[in-house]
Design an enzyme around this catalytic site. Structure first.
Site, PDB file in Angstrom:
ATOM      1  N   ASP A   1    -110.367 -56.546  59.829  1.00  0.00           N
ATOM      2  CA  ASP A   1    -109.218 -55.814  59.276  1.00  0.00           C
ATOM      3  C   ASP A   1    -108.573 -56.475  58.063  1.00  0.00           C
ATOM      4  O   ASP A   1    -107.987 -55.813  57.219  1.00  0.00           O
ATOM      5  CB  ASP A   1    -108.139 -55.635  60.364  1.00  0.00           C
ATOM      6  N   HIS A   2    -108.710 -57.792  57.928  1.00  0.00           N
ATOM      7  CA  HIS A   2    -107.957 -58.487  56.876  1.00  0.00           C
ATOM      8  C   HIS A   2    -108.649 -58.495  55.512  1.00  0.00           C
ATOM      9  O   HIS A   2    -108.019 -58.799  54.511  1.00  0.00           O
ATOM     10  CB  HIS A   2    -107.697 -59.946  57.280  1.00  0.00           C
TER      11      HIS A   2
ATOM     12  N   ASP B   1    -104.016 -64.905  65.592  1.00  0.00           N
ATOM     13  CA  ASP B   1    -103.156 -64.248  64.610  1.00  0.00           C
ATOM     14  C   ASP B   1    -101.754 -64.268  65.198  1.00  0.00           C
ATOM     15  O   ASP B   1    -101.569 -63.995  66.393  1.00  0.00           O
ATOM     16  CB  ASP B   1    -103.619 -62.803  64.387  1.00  0.00           C
TER      17      ASP B   1
ATOM     18  N   ARG C   1     -93.612 -59.439  57.245  1.00  0.00           N
ATOM     19  CA  ARG C   1     -93.352 -60.655  56.462  1.00  0.00           C
ATOM     20  C   ARG C   1     -93.098 -60.289  55.022  1.00  0.00           C
ATOM     21  O   ARG C   1     -93.680 -59.345  54.516  1.00  0.00           O
ATOM     22  CB  ARG C   1     -94.566 -61.581  56.501  1.00  0.00           C
TER      23      ARG C   1
ATOM     24  N   SER D   1     -98.016 -67.686  59.616  1.00  0.00           N
ATOM     25  CA  SER D   1     -99.341 -67.364  60.129  1.00  0.00           C
ATOM     26  C   SER D   1     -99.903 -68.404  61.095  1.00  0.00           C
ATOM     27  O   SER D   1     -99.473 -69.553  61.132  1.00  0.00           O
ATOM     28  CB  SER D   1    -100.267 -67.235  58.932  1.00  0.00           C
TER      29      SER D   1
ATOM     30  N   ARG E   1    -103.020 -69.269  60.732  1.00  0.00           N
ATOM     31  CA  ARG E   1    -104.234 -69.737  60.042  1.00  0.00           C
ATOM     32  C   ARG E   1    -104.351 -71.254  60.136  1.00  0.00           C
ATOM     33  O   ARG E   1    -103.501 -71.995  59.658  1.00  0.00           O
ATOM     34  CB  ARG E   1    -104.258 -69.243  58.596  1.00  0.00           C
TER      35      ARG E   1
HETATM   36  C1  MIC Z   1    -100.397 -62.821  58.575  1.00  0.00           C
HETATM   37  O1  MIC Z   1     -99.804 -61.791  58.863  1.00  0.00           O
HETATM   38  O2  MIC Z   1     -99.888 -63.752  57.934  1.00  0.00           O
HETATM   39  C2  MIC Z   1    -101.842 -62.952  58.994  1.00  0.00           C
HETATM   40  C3  MIC Z   1    -102.685 -62.871  57.789  1.00  0.00           C
HETATM   41  O3  MIC Z   1    -102.197 -61.885  59.841  1.00  0.00           O
HETATM   42  C4  MIC Z   1    -101.985 -64.284  59.709  1.00  0.00           C
HETATM   43  C5  MIC Z   1    -103.355 -64.642  60.053  1.00  0.00           C
HETATM   44  C6  MIC Z   1    -104.154 -65.181  58.912  1.00  0.00           C
HETATM   45  O4  MIC Z   1    -103.637 -65.917  58.082  1.00  0.00           O
HETATM   46  O5  MIC Z   1    -105.349 -64.858  58.850  1.00  0.00           O
HETATM   47  C7  MIC Z   1    -101.128 -64.426  60.971  1.00  0.00           C
HETATM   48  O6  MIC Z   1    -100.126 -63.768  61.074  1.00  0.00           O
HETATM   49  O7  MIC Z   1    -101.450 -65.260  61.823  1.00  0.00           O
HETATM   50 FE1  SF4 Z   2    -102.498 -57.763  59.204  1.00  0.00          FE
HETATM   51 FE2  SF4 Z   2    -100.896 -59.883  59.656  1.00  0.00          FE
HETATM   52 FE3  SF4 Z   2    -100.108 -57.818  58.132  1.00  0.00          FE
HETATM   53 FE4  SF4 Z   2    -100.369 -57.490  60.695  1.00  0.00          FE
HETATM   54  S1  SF4 Z   2     -98.930 -58.857  59.691  1.00  0.00           S
HETATM   55  S2  SF4 Z   2    -101.064 -56.067  59.117  1.00  0.00           S
HETATM   56  S3  SF4 Z   2    -102.140 -58.749  61.174  1.00  0.00           S
HETATM   57  S4  SF4 Z   2    -101.766 -59.220  57.698  1.00  0.00           S
END
Ligand code: MIC
Ligand code: SF4
Length: 753
Positions: A94-95, A159, A447, A642, A644
């Site tokens: 999805d990312h 995640d 976010r 995140s 990550r």
């Molecule tokens: C996000 O919303 O910041 C992400 C991208 O979904 C991350 C995961 C990632 O960095 O791959 C998260 O929320 O953990």
């Molecule tokens: Fe994707 Fe993270 Fe955004 Fe949710 S908050 S849509 S998991 S990037």
């Protein structure tokens, strides 16, 4: 339907375990306690664990990973010496889909440009018995809610928004990939036993208010670190009046206040949702043990006795909120936005409204937003902003398309993007003639850290409900309050928008042609996983070296980060997502978003050997070349955001040894420990001020590294004067062992091989 037998087994043992726990603790239990205690690791007896202090092992029901974090998690899992995953696991693509022109085009393009990564994830999934959700199937958290989440379950996901599943009564926790590896390798999963915050919702929502506003308000109250180490339990008549997906929205954004997770108890809305998503059998099973899936009555009667903190919100009085810019906890009620925007100089022209994401892409969200979009057309309003929609799953997309909602958005000028993260994570080819322009966007995402959506540090992103975002996109003005203000239509008349309306769940049921799921083969032993040695996207991992048992000395300061330093600042997403499977390449983004305390600039730090300034990764690579280890110093809530683990692996890979901060965000702190780093906290926060640009550091007693014992660090300034400071840490014996072995994975690999 997935997991039905497993759910039956879990439910059949829950009752006994809860009774035993109640006896051991001699008191009534809350819903989180019931779930946590019925998932205690093998041979652990229930006892009154100290909230916020005891580390406890749990048996986890399920693991979920998304493509951007799964690559690194699976590269690590492949070193663990296992034939298949020990618990049910899924991977979700999805990312990595970039939003450019619209769903079909973008998906096609993503399949081409990410083919190598998708093939890798697919073959690893197939080999190790992992369910694979193809690109286009949807965003991990919606797919989990629709297919796997069940009241009373306990899962982890790589995640931070895994917590979304709390809307269906799951203790669901976001973790780094190394934690997922533990669970997939059959080990129990360790968590600091959480504190409990009770959020009592009374009254009932009306008009323009939606579930999103509950969490926007809570974020304003608790702030970005106020939920750290805690589970938020929502209860009260207001909680029961919310839809299941609305509950998911509230839990989802609990990640933004650092909460371990959030949860709602089992109720009628969950029964409806389970039925609508084809899982009536799960609801039937849950009904039989419904008392185990809710807090005990005494808890609801006297919540102050059972929670560490209580917040009460009256939904009848709750106003819609807009949170931002640059931080999700800056909460402004819509009635005060005009004044706040003026005072702070926020640009008020809304350039783009974006709805959807894993947070707000349910049938209800789309239906209610579409009711606003329809009014724009019917009332002859000229839509002022660009507008995009990201559906959360193919099942939702197919159904809202069938029911005419996507059409309503296109009539208003909206563009439907792929069922993926897209602009939420900077996968957005934003059409703009001036990419550095100061501007405002409004989103229903979760976010809004600087640069997150489009890479532009001057984009002011505000987070609101999808209904409010739609209204603001129509008005084109951040200061527009649909409750009180009117708009001029193309015939010169002043018109108002009626409050949104829409069904929670589709009257005619959900429908979908291809959900995008691929089951693994029953025997994956012959599947070979290959990585081209010249690959720019993937790289096998080399284990990090163990600690040599000596005090580390001669450490140099790499950067003293000032203010907010989220994982987006440490390892940016957007354009860097494509290197998530290649540690050396992605390390070139390390800390490039952090503000250097000494010059207020990003990505410009002093190289103490040459005296010159350079980019953070460049300077760090220069130290590494000379065998010099370094330290990163940070402020409060370092590593917020995140899950990550790249934010921990990149520094480790490049030779940073210590991260010393005023406070950490939970997932990041664990990620650092897992990768064999020293994650330390100033005993006295004002010691942060002692750190100067040319400092070097020696540990004086690392050789005695043990739980609950602070470490002493000598700071040696360039004029040869020095300060000895105390550094706290939260390592237990096992975690100290990870440090000694070089990483948690080194330890598992040693045990399995
Ligand atoms: C996000 O919303 O910041 C992400 C991208 O979904 C991350 C995961 C990632 O960095 O791959 C998260 O929320 O953990
Ligand atoms: Fe994707 Fe993270 Fe955004 Fe949710 S908050 S849509 S998991 S990037």
């Amino acid at each position: 339907m997935f997991d039905i037998e497993k759910i039956e087994t879990i439910y059949s043992r829950m009752g006994n375990r809860i009774t035993q726990t109640r006896q051991a603790l001699q008191r009534p239990l809350t819903i989180s306690e019931k779930i946590l205690y019925s998932h205690l690791g093998h041979n652990i007896n229930p006892m009154d664990f100290e909230r916020g202090r005891s580390y406890v092992d749990f048996c986890i029901d399920r693991v979920a990973m998304q493509d951007a974090t799964a690559q690194m998690a699976l590269l690590q899992f492949m070193q663990a010496g296992r034939d298949r995953v020990a618990v049910p696991t899924t991977v979700h693509c999805d990312h990595l889909i970039q939003a450019r022109l619209g769903a079909d085009n973008d998906l096609q393009k993503a399949k081409e440009s990410n083919q190598e990564v998708y093939d890798f994830l697919e073959s690893v999934s197939n080999k190790y018995s992992i369910g694979f959700w193809k690109p286009g199937a949807g965003i991990i958290h919606q797919v989990i809610l629709e297919n796997y989440a069940f009241p009373g379950g306990m899962m982890i996901g790589t995640d931070s928004h895994t917590v979304n599943a709390g809307g269906l009564g799951v203790i669901a926790i976001g973790v780094g990939g190394a934690d997922a590896v533990d669970v997939m390798a059959g080990m129990p999963w360790e968590l600091l036993f959480p504190k409990l915050i009770g959020v009592k919702l009374i009254g009932e929502m009306n008009g323009w208010t939606s579930a999103k506003d509950v969490i926007l308000k809570v974020a304003g109250i608790l702030t970005a670190k106020g939920g750290t180490g805690a589970i938020l339990e929502y209860f009260g008549p207001g909680a029961e009046s919310l839809s299941c997906t609305g509950k998911g929205t509230i839990c989802n954004m609990g990640a933004e206040i650092g909460a371990t997770t959030s949860i709602f108890a089992y109720d009628e809305s969950m029964v409806e949702y389970l039925h609508a998503t084809g899982r009536a059998e799960v609801a039937d099973l849950a009904d039989k043990i419904a008392d185990n899936l809710r807090s005990d009555a005494e808890v609801y009667d006297n919540p102050e006795k059972f929670y560490d903190q209580i917040i009460e919100i009256n939904l009848s009085e709750l106003e819609p909120y807009l949170n931002g810019p640059f931080t999700p906890d800056l909460a402004t009620p819509i009635s005060q936005m005009a004044a706040e925007a003026k005072e702070n100089g926020w640009p008020t022209k809304v350039e783009v409204g974006l709805i959807g994401s894993c947070t707000n892409s349910s049938y209800e969200d789309i239906a209610r937003s579409a009711s606003i979009a329809e009014q724009a057309v019917n009332k002859k309003l000229h839509v002022k902003s660009e507008f995009t929609i990201t559906p959360g799953s193919e099942q939702v997309r197919f159904t809202v398309d069938r029911d005419g909602y996507l059409d309503a958005f296109s009539k208003m000028g909206g563009v439907v993007l792929a069922n993926a993260c897209g602009p939420c994570i900077g996968q957005w080819a934003r059409h703009s003639t001036d990419p550095g322009k100061k501007n405002t966007i409004v989103t229903s995402f979760n976010r809004n850290f600087a640069k997150r959506n489009d890479g532009n540090p001057n984009t002011h992103a505000f987070v609101g409900s999808p209904e409010i975002v739609t209204a603001l996109a129509i008005a084109g003005e951040l200061t527009f309050n649909p409750i009180t203000d009117s708009l001029k239509n193309s015939e010169g008349e002043q018109v108002t928008l009626d409050p949104p309306s829409g069904d929670r769940l589709p009257k005619n049921g959900f429908e979908v042609k291809d959900m995008g799921y691929q089951a693994p083969s029953s025997d994956g032993s012959s599947v070979e996983v290959t990585i081209n040695p010249d690959s720019k996207r993937l790289q096998f991992l080399t284990p990090f070296g163990p600690w040599d048992g000596e005090n580390i000395t001669g450490i140099k300061l790499l950067i003293k980060a000032k203010g907010k330093c989220t994982t987006d600042h440490i390892s940016m997403a957007g354009p860097w997502l494509k290197f998530r499977g290649h540690l050396d390449k992605i390390s070139d983004n390390m800390l490039t978003g952090a503000v250097n305390y000494f010059n207020d600039k990003t990505n410009l730090v002093k190289n103490q050997i040459s005296g010159e300034h350079g980019s953070v990764p460049e300077v760090q690579r220069a130290y590494k070349a000379q065998g010099i280890q370094t330290i990163v110093v940070g402020d409060e809530n370092y590593g917020e955001g995140s899950s990550r683990e790249h934010a921990a692996m990149e520094p480790r890979h490049l030779g940073v040894r210590v991260v010393l901060v005023k406070s950490f965000a939970r997932i990041h702190e664990t990620n650092l420990k897992k990768q064999g780093m020293l994650a330390l906290i100033f005993s006295d926060k004002s010691d942060y001020d002692k750190i100067q640009e040319d400092d070097a550091f020696d540990f004086l007693d690392l050789v005695d590294f043990s739980p609950k014992k602070p470490l002493t660090l000598r700071i040696i300034h360039s004029d040869a004067s020095s300060n000895d400071i105390q550094c706290e840490h939260s390592y237990n014996e096992i975690q100290i062992d990870w440090f000694k072995h070089g990483s948690a994975l080194n330890k598992i690999a040693l045990e399995n091989n």
